[in-house]
Structures are given as C-alpha cells and as structure tokens.
Design a protein around this motif. Structure first.
Motif, PDB file in Angstrom:
ATOM      1  N   SER A 145     -46.221 -28.982-100.659  1.00 31.80           N
ATOM      2  CA  SER A 145     -45.564 -30.026-101.640  1.00 31.80           C
ATOM      3  C   SER A 145     -44.119 -29.536-100.829  1.00 31.80           C
ATOM      4  N   ARG A 146     -43.513 -30.181-101.233  1.00 31.95           N
ATOM      5  CA  ARG A 146     -41.778 -30.804-100.932  1.00 31.95           C
ATOM      6  C   ARG A 146     -40.776 -30.085-101.866  1.00 31.95           C
ATOM      7  N   LEU A 147     -41.940 -30.344-102.927  1.00 34.60           N
ATOM      8  CA  LEU A 147     -41.122 -29.856-104.234  1.00 34.60           C
ATOM      9  C   LEU A 147     -40.628 -27.758-104.669  1.00 34.60           C
ATOM     10  N   TRP A 154     -48.316 -23.197-100.904  1.00 34.98           N
ATOM     11  CA  TRP A 154     -47.989 -24.914-101.725  1.00 34.98           C
ATOM     12  C   TRP A 154     -47.626 -25.492-102.297  1.00 34.98           C
ATOM     13  N   PHE A 155     -46.256 -24.849-101.623  1.00 31.96           N
ATOM     14  CA  PHE A 155     -44.795 -25.164-102.273  1.00 31.96           C
ATOM     15  C   PHE A 155     -43.795 -24.788-100.741  1.00 31.96           C
ATOM     16  N   PHE A 156     -43.331 -25.241-100.601  1.00 34.09           N
ATOM     17  CA  PHE A 156     -41.725 -25.065 -99.711  1.00 34.09           C
ATOM     18  C   PHE A 156     -40.500 -25.817-100.345  1.00 34.09           C
ATOM     19  N   LEU A 157     -39.434 -25.452 -99.611  1.00 33.65           N
ATOM     20  CA  LEU A 157     -38.294 -25.993-100.312  1.00 33.65           C
ATOM     21  C   LEU A 157     -38.236 -27.156-100.145  1.00 33.65           C
ATOM     22  N   GLY A 158     -38.192 -27.561 -98.975  1.00 34.06           N
ATOM     23  CA  GLY A 158     -38.150 -28.830 -98.824  1.00 34.06           C
ATOM     24  C   GLY A 158     -36.612 -28.859 -99.034  1.00 34.06           C
TER      25      GLY A 158
END
Length: 373
Positions: A67-69, A232-236
């Motif tokens: 996710s980019r969120l 599952w995440f990165f800062l975007g």
C-alpha cells in the motif's frame, strides 16, 4: 499481501500475516505500551484498504503488492495526537502561537495533498507538472516569509549568494524542491526513509523537546516497526513529500537560528542528497531525462546483492533499508548521542565527506559485483 501461507495448528489456523501482526504489536508494546499497539492495529486497517495499492513491478525493490498509504497513516496518527494534546491539555499548537508556523504547515499541506493525489491515482500529474507545483508552493512560502532562509552557512561562495535576498530565495527554493524529490526517490526500501526521518526527529526532540517532534518520533517509530516487519506499507508520495518537507523546513529554521550547522544537517540526510545527485549525473551522462525513474539507485544495487543471499524477499528489502539508513543517519545519531561533536560544530563536514566517499566506493563496488554475476 494477505495470501502468504498458513501454519496449521489443531483447531486453529495461524497465518504468516497473523504472526507478523503479533510480532509488530509486541515491539510496539515494548516501546510505547498500549498506545503503540493501537497504532499498529490502525496501520493494519490502512493496509487492507483497496485504494492506494501499488504495482509491485513499478518499484525496483518491492516484489509484493503493498500500500502507498503509509504516509497517510503516519500523518493521521500525528494529527490525532496533536488534536488530543490541544483539546485535553494546556498545549497550544505552534500553528496558533506563531504565524510563520501556520504558513509553513499550510505549504506542507498543499505539497502533501499533491502527493496524496498521485498515491490515489498514479501518474495523475506528469513529473514536470508536479515539480512546477512544488516550486510554486514552496517558492511562495519562502518569498513571503524569508526569515526561514539562512543568511550564512559558513561556505564562502554560498554565503555570497545568500547575501543577496533574491538569489538566496532562488537558491533555497531550488534546494527545498530538490530535497523533497530526493527523499521521494529514496522511498523504495523498507526502513530507509522512515529510518532517516526517525533519526531527524529523535535529534530534534532531544534538542528542543517540542510536542510536534515527539509526536512524529512516536508515529515514525511505529511505522518503522510496521514497515520493516511486514513490508505491507511504504510512505508513498504523501509521506515522502510531507516528511521531506518537514525535515528541510525545520532543518533550515534550525540552521537560521544557529542550533545546527549546515554540515550537521547535510551529514544527517546525506543519503537522499548523494543518491539524488548521483542519479542526475547518471541519467544526464546516459542521455536520459533526469525526471524519468530507474532502478539503478544505490539501494537497488544493494538489494540486488542481498536478494541472492537472503531467502525472504521482505527481509532482503528491510535489510537494504536498515543498512542504508543505519550507516548514514544512524551513524550521525550515534556520534551526536556520544557527544563527540555538537550539532552546531562545522566538524560534521568530515563526517559528510566520509559518507560521500563510502557511498561512491560502495556504489562502484556493487556495480562491479552485479556485472560479474
């Protein structure tokens, strides 16, 4: 993201995502108690949202659909804590106390909104148009509130430019936009950008003790745990624009106030700056547009080396980010905590040039290793 294999236990099905969530909650509880656990669970919720999903083929390192969120989650947590402090304690946010703070945060809000649009709808704006908007946003802020622009940094030629107000405005505006772009470029490996951000807010909080810095120290610690363990995440763009903007704005103000030397700040955020400069040089030499992304960054090369030696894709990704942030910003934090150099000391110039030398050598060496394979 949630299709990883499961471990079957009598009467209960334990999946790898469940195990990761439990490990993340354990680390969060040890560092920040139940508040930390709550933030981890909130981030799990954000990672389940269908919007903001990223194509794993778009980035040179990430190989899972993440996710980019992450930046949205960090900012949401920070906003909730600041609101709680304002509503239930005597704390008055800086945006209310000082007009310059309010206008700085307004400019950061518009830059963050620009990143959010791209996270929700990738390539909604062309790179050139996004660049133009960033110049407009930060150029306007610096034009009307030039107090944040340093009048001298201790480097003769640059000090001459800073002595002419219009040239100083041009130089600092270009630097601010370039730094935010550099920060955004580095958001490819787990723990890299959040690690540098965590180092920055650790030092800012220890130096000033302001609640806003403590809040982001907390939020980034939780994000680092989540990002490194789960992947599952990165800062975007939302997070990298916001975090990069905060670092460069607060850093400039600290330099203007005499709290930090320019060499201390450069050493602290050396990796994004060095990698951005190297990327521009590489692309121009190759006859490519400097605005077109590629997978030849230092962290891409390091990840290419590690992925052949580490079985877990997430572990290889996280090791890449932690090694880069640890041996750049992490080393600076250690020197600061040990009291070897004061933040206002120009001796940090030696540390920066040591970082630059190691970066160039390792970049070359990793390139040779890749060719040999």
């Amino acid at each position: 993201m949630l299709t990883e294999e499961a471990t079957t236990m009598p009467g209960f099905r334990v999946t790898k995502p469940m195990i990761k969530v439990l490990i993340m909650c354990l680390f969060a509880f040890v560092t920040y108690g139940l508040g930390g656990v709550g933030v981890i669970l909130l981030m799990v919720f954000f990672s389940y949202l269908r919007i903001g999903k990223d194509d794993p083929n778009k980035h040179g390192i990430s190989t899972i659909r993440s996710s980019r969120l992450g930046g949205v989650a960090v900012l949401f947590v920070a906003a909730m804590y600041i609101f709680g402090l304002w509503a239930f304690s005597p704390y008055t946010p800086g945006v209310i106390r000082e007009p310059i703070n309010m206008y700085m945060w307004i400019s950061l809000f518009f830059a963050t909104l620009l990143g959010f649009c791209d996270d929700i709808r990738p390539d909604f704006l062309s790179p050139r148009l996004r660049m133009a908007f960033k110049f407009l946003i930060f150029g306007t802020f610096l034009w009307f509130w030039p107090q944040i622009i340093p009048t001298a940094v201790g480097i003769p030629l640059i000090d001459d430019v800073l002595g002419v107000p219009f040239l100083a405005w041009c130089l600092v505006t270009v630097f601010v936009v370039a730094f935010i772009n550099a920060f955004n470029m580095s958001d490819g490996a787990n723990g890299l950008v959040p690690g540098i951000g965590l180092a920055f807010f650790t030092i800012m909080f220890l130096e000033h003790g302001r609640p806003i810095e403590g809040v982001f120290l907390f939020a980034l610690t939780m994000f680092l745990i989540f990002n490194v363990i789960s992947g599952w995440f990165f800062l975007g763009d939302t997070g990298s624009y916001a975090l990069g903007g905060m670092i460069v704005m607060l850093g400039l103000r600290s330099i203007s106030d005499g709290d930090f030397s320019v060499w201390f700040m450069v050493a602290l955020v050396a990796y994004p700056c060095l990698d951005f400069a190297m990327s521009l040089v590489r692309r121009l030499i190759a006859g490519k547009s400097p605005f077109v992304a590629d997978s030849e960054h230092f962290h891409n090369r390091l990840h290419g080396y590690l992925i052949g030696r580490v079985k877990s894709k997430v572990l290889a990704n996280s090791l890449t980010g932690l090694l880069v942030s640890g041996f750049s910003a992490g080393v600076v934090v250690c020197i600061y905590l040990l009291g070897i150099l004061a933040p206002s000391d120009n001796g940090w110039m030696v540390i920066f040039f040591a970082e630059a030398s190691v970066y160039v050598f390792c970049f070359w060496l990793l390139g040779r290793v890749a060719v040999a394979r």
